[in-house]
Design an enzyme around this catalytic site. Sequence first.
Site, PDB file in Angstrom:
ATOM      1  N   CYS A 160       0.809  -1.221   0.000  1.00  0.00           N
ATOM      2  CA  CYS A 160       0.000   0.000   0.000  1.00  0.00           C
ATOM      3  C   CYS A 160       0.844   1.273   0.000  1.00  0.00           C
ATOM      4  CB  CYS A 160      -0.961   0.004   1.191  1.00  0.00           C
ATOM      5  SG  CYS A 160      -0.218  -0.566   2.731  1.00  0.00           S
ATOM      6  N   HIS A 179      -2.600   6.292   4.520  1.00  0.00           N
ATOM      7  CA  HIS A 179      -1.181   6.433   4.846  1.00  0.00           C
ATOM      8  C   HIS A 179      -0.711   7.794   4.337  1.00  0.00           C
ATOM      9  CE1 HIS A 179      -1.324   2.357   6.003  1.00  0.00           C
ATOM     10  NE2 HIS A 179      -0.768   1.779   4.954  1.00  0.00           N
TER      11      HIS A 179
END
Length: 348
Positions: free
Chosen positions: A132, A252
């Site tokens: 990710c 994130h």
Amino acid sequence: MSSSNTYNIAIVGATGAVGQKMLETLEDRNFPVNQLKLLSSSRSAGTKAKYKGETIVVEEATPESFEGVDIALFSAGGSVSKSLAPEAVKRGALVIDNTSAYRMAEGVPLVVPEVNEADIKDHQGIIANPNCSTIQMVAALEPVRKSLGLSRVIVSTYQAVSGAGNEAAEELRAQSQSFLNGEELEANLLPVKGDEKHYPIAFNALPQIDMFQENGYTFEEMKMINETKKIMHLPELSVAATCVRLPFFTSHAESVYIEVEKQGASVEDVKHLLANAPGIVLEDDPSTQTYPTPLSAAEKRDVFVGRIRKDLDQENGFHLWVVSDNLLKGAAWNSVQIAERVVANGWL
């Protein structure tokens, strides 16, 4: 096999955080699904899920589950992918795998469609979805690399707990409540479930994501380093990473320092490249305090970039702030996007 313009799809790990997002994304994108199979471990089999108003019962994933499946989206952990992905391929399915099992394997394309879509056509039955934190970074760096070249990347990540799964998100909730009640914090999962020590994540920062390797970097950091070089076809690129888990649920964030090869590039050049790049949203205006945050990026499929500025000492150095929903672009959306490109280009 399904009819010519619709496809039989399986989601492996359908009850997990990413599996649930894959289901939502297929529906949101109106993917041409003929039949949909939801698969999981025996523990979660029997759970029910909704797709386009229909209730689907989750089945236990076995080799036979993949009979007649065209595309199988895997997100159930590396060991499951290792044992079941070859079985799916044997039965004629294309596997898009969201674990680290095949990312660095020879002959397996590691794909972020905005960066290296053409690699998809070389698949031999398995396409790997990158980590990710790697996905959002390379998506942001590719437009810069294309025009200005790229010689160095140093990244520090600020990663959401959902990257460690639903249980980790629950642990953050419980610990936050305990902290506010003045109670002892119980830690059983983070930084790594299988490691010896566990630390509270609530009101904390953990500079360890995944296990430490012999070189002092964690597996997550090495994933970012190796995957970036593979996706961008730049084996000589200098990449360093420090990955940190922070106490928020989704998206994130990354502080990325890059050095470009072209002399004389300006902040305006970089902003222009990113503003016009696919899948990227530029949110960068210090005069109005405009920049992306984990909360503002949540539930969105794009990669958001802000705080673009020149390094004060290095003539060809730039700093960027990159934020994206780790469960969407970082996982489910990137996987479905690969499936869309496969179908659109006839690469099945």
